[in-house]
Motif scaffolding. Sequence first.
Motif, PDB file in Angstrom:
ATOM      1  N   ASP A 236      -5.848  -7.423  -2.395  1.00 25.89           N
ATOM      2  CA  ASP A 236      -6.803  -7.002  -3.413  1.00 25.89           C
ATOM      3  C   ASP A 236      -6.238  -7.322  -4.801  1.00 25.89           C
ATOM      4  N   PRO A 237      -6.975  -8.078  -5.634  1.00 24.31           N
ATOM      5  CA  PRO A 237      -6.462  -8.453  -6.965  1.00 24.31           C
ATOM      6  C   PRO A 237      -6.242  -7.260  -7.885  1.00 24.31           C
ATOM      7  N   ARG A 238      -6.790  -6.104  -7.539  1.00 25.11           N
ATOM      8  CA  ARG A 238      -6.597  -4.922  -8.382  1.00 25.11           C
ATOM      9  C   ARG A 238      -5.158  -4.430  -8.379  1.00 25.11           C
ATOM     10  N   ILE A 239      -4.347  -4.868  -7.390  1.00 22.26           N
ATOM     11  CA  ILE A 239      -2.945  -4.446  -7.370  1.00 22.26           C
ATOM     12  C   ILE A 239      -2.003  -5.627  -7.628  1.00 22.26           C
ATOM     13  N   ALA A 240      -2.556  -6.729  -8.148  1.00 24.56           N
ATOM     14  CA  ALA A 240      -1.711  -7.869  -8.521  1.00 24.56           C
ATOM     15  C   ALA A 240      -0.750  -7.446  -9.627  1.00 24.56           C
ATOM     16  N   THR A 241       0.520  -7.815  -9.471  1.00 22.14           N
ATOM     17  CA  THR A 241       1.575  -7.377 -10.394  1.00 22.14           C
ATOM     18  C   THR A 241       2.574  -8.510 -10.590  1.00 22.14           C
ATOM     19  N   PRO A 242       3.040  -8.736 -11.815  1.00 23.60           N
ATOM     20  CA  PRO A 242       3.993  -9.832 -12.049  1.00 23.60           C
ATOM     21  C   PRO A 242       5.341  -9.584 -11.387  1.00 23.60           C
ATOM     22  N   ARG A 243       6.053 -10.674 -11.139  1.00 18.78           N
ATOM     23  CA  ARG A 243       7.400 -10.596 -10.579  1.00 18.78           C
ATOM     24  C   ARG A 243       8.344  -9.869 -11.543  1.00 18.78           C
TER      25      ARG A 243
ATOM     26  N   CYS B  22      -1.077  -1.291 -12.890  1.00 20.07           N
ATOM     27  CA  CYS B  22      -2.466  -1.479 -12.461  1.00 20.07           C
ATOM     28  C   CYS B  22      -3.361  -0.303 -12.826  1.00 20.07           C
ATOM     29  N   LYS B  23      -2.728   0.731 -13.406  1.00 20.08           N
ATOM     30  CA  LYS B  23      -3.475   1.932 -13.808  1.00 20.08           C
ATOM     31  C   LYS B  23      -4.231   2.542 -12.628  1.00 20.08           C
TER      32      LYS B  23
ATOM     33  N   ILE C 111      -1.416   2.144  -2.336  1.00 15.56           N
ATOM     34  CA  ILE C 111      -1.075   2.084  -0.904  1.00 15.56           C
ATOM     35  C   ILE C 111      -2.327   1.804  -0.080  1.00 15.56           C
ATOM     36  N   ALA C 112      -3.421   2.501  -0.398  1.00 19.42           N
ATOM     37  CA  ALA C 112      -4.661   2.315   0.352  1.00 19.42           C
ATOM     38  C   ALA C 112      -5.188   0.890   0.213  1.00 19.42           C
ATOM     39  N   LEU C 113      -5.147   0.346  -1.008  1.00 22.08           N
ATOM     40  CA  LEU C 113      -5.624  -1.020  -1.228  1.00 22.08           C
ATOM     41  C   LEU C 113      -4.722  -2.045  -0.557  1.00 22.08           C
TER      42      LEU C 113
END
Length: 246
Positions: free
Chosen positions: A146-153, A112-113, A120-122
């Motif tokens: 928050d979609p900013r920390i969306a990550t694939p399985r 997520c860069k 953690i905060a998000l």
Amino acid sequence: MGFCIKPAGDSALLVQLGNEISPELNAKVRALNLALQDSHVIEGIIETVPAYCSLLVCFDPLKVDLLQVEAELEKAVQSTNEHIFSQPTVTVIPVCYGGDLGPDLKFVSDYCKLPPEEVIALHSAPNYLIYMLGFTPGFPYLGGMDPRIATPRLENPRTKIPAGSVGIAGEQTGIYPIVSPGGWRIIGRTPIKIYDPFREPPVLFSSGNYLKFQPITLQEYEKIETQVKLGTYEVQTHELEKGGPL
């Protein structure tokens, strides 16, 4: 309300109220579920299982005919408009992020860069709506990440994930209540027991309510873990602030 009712085996029907994940649609599912439980109008119903946008209705085919159940469900859907829900509660879940307890936090941070501290905060900022419980006893499917920390399985799921592990999969987050396989990215762990078959009720929370993740240190994790083993830890809950998201 647009809906369809489909067979799910020889002793269950699936009431499909839509095909999207939204608080409004999920509220209609929960309203129908409560209406069926409150009225007891359909004889032979064994269990109802709410999901994101559907309700599974299991019945005893020796007591009631499938077509009869379907007809009664159609009436119930058409007559159920709104349900006055009690004020939702928020269950606070302490989580130690990263390290051995959250082995995928670095991957999420890199993907997520974002710095790990911001991930953690998000992740711990929202009150997460509990859409449904499933997969394993008490596994909460949560909305509001928050979609900013969306990550694939994970490409290759782990065969054993410790109980209490907190993970991310796509735009979803959840907690593994018991030791189980799984493919979600594990970013932390809670020391409290989400599911305990000897507790009443066995699961700490229910659909329609909310979860709030609270970051803690490793020392705090170990302290709470000891309290949980001794039976002295009290899970924090409070009502969702009025005017908050429903």
